[in-house]
Design an enzyme around this catalytic site. Structure first.
Site, PDB file in Angstrom:
ATOM      1  N   ALA A 325       0.830  -1.201   0.000  1.00 34.20           N
ATOM      2  CA  ALA A 325       0.000   0.000   0.000  1.00 34.20           C
ATOM      3  C   ALA A 325       0.864   1.251   0.000  1.00 34.20           C
ATOM      4  CB  ALA A 325      -0.916  -0.001   1.217  1.00 34.20           C
ATOM      5  N   GLY A 327       2.104   5.020   0.969  1.00 36.16           N
ATOM      6  CA  GLY A 327       2.087   5.731   2.248  1.00 36.16           C
ATOM      7  C   GLY A 327       3.076   5.160   3.235  1.00 36.16           C
ATOM      8  N   VAL A 328       3.030   5.671   4.455  1.00 38.75           N
ATOM      9  CA  VAL A 328       3.935   5.248   5.514  1.00 38.75           C
ATOM     10  C   VAL A 328       3.530   3.857   6.006  1.00 38.75           C
ATOM     11  CG1 VAL A 328       4.851   5.804   7.797  1.00 38.75           C
ATOM     12  CG2 VAL A 328       4.237   7.649   6.206  1.00 38.75           C
ATOM     13  N   ARG A 329       4.494   2.958   6.114  1.00 40.11           N
ATOM     14  CA  ARG A 329       4.188   1.606   6.567  1.00 40.11           C
ATOM     15  C   ARG A 329       3.822   1.607   8.047  1.00 40.11           C
ATOM     16  NH1 ARG A 329       8.553  -2.281   3.286  1.00 40.11           N
ATOM     17  NH2 ARG A 329       7.998  -1.459   1.211  1.00 40.11           N
ATOM     18  N   GLY A 330       2.848   0.775   8.386  1.00 41.36           N
ATOM     19  CA  GLY A 330       2.337   0.757   9.746  1.00 41.36           C
ATOM     20  C   GLY A 330       3.242   0.031  10.716  1.00 41.36           C
ATOM     21  N   MET A 331       3.080   0.345  12.004  1.00 42.57           N
ATOM     22  CA  MET A 331       3.869  -0.293  13.052  1.00 42.57           C
ATOM     23  C   MET A 331       3.233  -1.586  13.536  1.00 42.57           C
ATOM     24  SD  MET A 331       5.290   2.898  15.350  1.00 42.57           S
ATOM     25  CE  MET A 331       3.731   3.737  15.563  1.00 42.57           C
ATOM     26  N   LYS A 346      -5.193  -5.971   5.280  1.00 41.02           N
ATOM     27  CA  LYS A 346      -4.369  -5.672   6.450  1.00 41.02           C
ATOM     28  C   LYS A 346      -4.055  -6.961   7.194  1.00 41.02           C
ATOM     29  CE  LYS A 346      -6.179  -1.015   7.320  1.00 41.02           C
ATOM     30  NZ  LYS A 346      -6.813  -0.140   8.327  1.00 41.02           N
ATOM     31  N   ASP A 381     -15.729   0.251   7.634  1.00 43.16           N
ATOM     32  CA  ASP A 381     -16.143  -1.113   7.945  1.00 43.16           C
ATOM     33  C   ASP A 381     -15.106  -2.080   7.370  1.00 43.16           C
ATOM     34  OD1 ASP A 381     -17.679  -3.211   8.860  1.00 43.16           O
ATOM     35  OD2 ASP A 381     -19.046  -3.194   7.146  1.00 43.16           O
TER      36      ASP A 381
END
Length: 587
Positions: A325, A327-331, A346, A381
């Protein structure tokens, strides 16, 4: 004559489905009474109970199967092949056959732990084609307008299946007619054959009841939604008239689509033929996926079925591959997308970045909280999938390597297949931080205003987002800001909002480390600015637009209102569209 095990298996599942549908309809039908009595908190509880009902009935039916059949019968795929054929015959005349198929699938997946997903043994594809349905049940009511728009609105409101009278039906009919005459295209407004068609069923959600349909005439068509509400303060908030009023009229396709958004709680609408209702709604909103509309009227599990079928069709086209995805990669989450299907996947990472003090189960609990809570148009959702399988060559190599690296306990390879044990799926949005990079000045101001409004509306619904960084919010195709990172959310009433203590050492500046005690639930709104918006210019604009967000008194006031039992509703349309501002009493 002794019935076969496969037939009894099919009959037992159908019995469980009947129990589910009976209870589902009972909860849904009671929405009219809850709306009549302005029982808003009870409505919220009923919404959550109806969401949990499906899993409860699947679990109860599974228990019945396990008590009735020996394990070697229950886990024999060929028995399920025969059971599927019997089941298809048993539901052949049902008006909700597609929902029954999904219930069968849920039991199959519960027995086999989401393995052996084949159309031989379950309804990967429906037992019927997609030909139009003709149940013979009257779905809608229709009236020729013949230039009498006041009469048409009087008919639409006065003959709706509502248990509470309007405070001033003549006034509301006139307001609605004035709006339509002033906003409809001339060809539709003045055509001799123009008619108003409304679904017989009333759509209930939160504090509103909606009449939904369309206007047709002069070879044109527009959707029509008539939101109806109680007088402000009625019921649990005493003080105003007990009658109903027409809140506004919606005819723009995008405005009606937003009412059915994936960011809102599911409607309570009693319909005998769910598929025909969805078909009608899709004629009004052709850009909205069928699965999303099933979810919007409460059948989120079948919405998941339709999503999965659509995803399979899209992947088979091989227009693109799954990629990381933007953007900034999630933690906490590893996120990938299928751009052509506008879908985000996700996966919970095996190890979280040090700043995150949550567990896998806590994250899953947060997502379930969002599923059951009122999302007020500001939270996406999600659908939950187990043992999601795709071909290896459907993944971009960089994306697959990343998933295998950060979530090896969840993502694995089996020959030429990628197996994902657990993931969440939601609609794709543009991350707010990326959106702001390509905005002009007017767009920047508008989206920052909506970003603050999103935080305020979540708070009014008793949700504190926790991590309010720009990257954790997205922008929909309608330009609305939506929150989608749930690992730190909590109920607003669980938070302890504090004002920053001032150091007694005047002239010494602020100390590098806090000199006062900080509890685990303490939150200091005065510190929000740099964390929410790093860019100083954007931060200054955001502070100008929403100064109250940095004031502890604002948050504490919301907490008091929620604890006092006030149910704050957020309408899915702008306040300036509401007639309540212009409708002067006539008596």
């Amino acid at each position: 004559m002794k019935l076969s095990a496969a037939y009894r298996l099919a009959a037992t599942i159908l019995h469980g489905f009947d129990e589910y549908r009976t209870r589902f309809r009972a909860i849904t039908r009671d929405a009219s009474r809850r709306f009549r009595d302005a029982a808003w908190r009870e409505a919220q509880q009923a919404s959550a109970a109806r969401i949990n009902l499906y899993d409860d009935k699947v679990a109860a039916t599974l228990g019945r199967l396990q008590r009735t059949f020996q394990a070697e019968v229950l886990t024999h795929c060929e028995c399920w092949r025969e059971a599927k054929a019997h089941y298809a015959e048993l539901i052949d005349q049902r008006l909700d056959y597609e929902l029954a198929e999904t219930f069968f699938n849920s039991l199959f997946c519960s027995v086999f732990h989401h393995r052996h997903i084949r159309d031989d043994w379950m309804f990967v594809y429906s037992s019927r084609d997609s030909a139009p349905r003709h149940s013979g049940i009257c779905l809608t009511r229709t009236r020729r307008v013949a230039g009498d728009w006041v009469g048409a609105l009087h008919w639409a409101l006065g003959e709706a299946r509502l248990e509470t009278p309007f405070d001033d039906l003549e006034r509301d009919a006139r307001l609605g007619a004035d709006f339509l005459v002033g906003h409809l295209p001339a060809m539709l407004r003045d055509a001799d054959d123009t008619e108003m068609e409304l679904l017989e069923s009333v759509f209930y959600r939160n504090k509103g009841a909606y009449l939904v349909g369309r206007l047709r005439g002069g070879a044109e068509q527009l959707p029509l939604a008539l939101p109806i509400r109680h007088g402000d303060g009625y019921g649990e908030e005493a003080g105003a008239s007990e009658g109903l009023h027409l809140d506004t009229v919606l005819i723009e396709p995008e405005e009606v689509s937003i009412i059915f958004s994936f960011t809102r709680a599911y409607f309570q609408v009693d319909t005998q033929v769910p598929g025909e209702c969805v078909d009608f709604l899709q004629e009004l909103m052709p850009d909205k996926p069928e699965g999303e509309l099933y979810s919007a009227i409460g059948f989120y599990k079948h919405g998941k079925t339709e999503f999965f079928r659509g995803l399979n069709r899209q992947v088979a086209k091989r227009e693109d591959r799954f990629v990381i995805a933007p953007g900034v990669r999630g933690m906490v989450m590893a996120v990938f997308v299928l751009p052509s299907y506008r879908t985000v996947f996700k996966i919970i990472k095996d190890r979280f970045d040090p700043a995150k003090e949550v567990t896998h189960q806590v994250v899953r609990d947060k997502y379930q909280l969002v599923k059951c809570h009122d999302r007020v148009g500001r939270m996406a959702d999600t659908q939950e999938f187990s043992n999601f399988i795709a071909r290896r060559d459907h993944f971009d190599p960089e994306c697959l390597d990343h998933l295998l690296e950060v979530a090896p306990s969840t993502v694995s390879l089996r020959d030429d297949k990628v197996v994902i044990k657990h993931c969440y799926v939601e609609r794709m949005m543009t991350p707010l931080n990326l959106y702001l990079e390509q905005c002009d000045a007017a767009e920047t101001r508008a989206v920052l205003k909506d970003y603050g409004n999103a935080i305020k509306q979540l708070a009014a619904a008793n949700i504190f987002p926790g991590d309010m960084l720009l990257k954790n919010f997205g922008v929909t195709r309608h330009g609305r800001v939506v929150f989608y990172d749930y690992d730190e959310i909590c109920y607003l009433t669980e938070c302890h909002f504090r004002r920053l203590p001032r150091s007694h050492a005047a002239g010494q500046g602020e100390p590098a480390e806090p000199w006062f005690s900080v509890g685990p639930d303490d939150i200091f709104p005065e510190e929000f600015g740099p964390f929410m918006v790093a860019n100083p210019e954007l931060r200054a604009l955001f502070t100008e637009l929403h100064p109250e967000l940095f004031d502890p008194d604002y948050w504490q006031g919301l907490q008091r209102a929620i604890r006092d039992g006030k149910v704050i509703d957020v309408t899915p349309y702008r306040d300036k569209q509401r007639f309540v501002e212009t409708a002067a009493p006539t008596h």
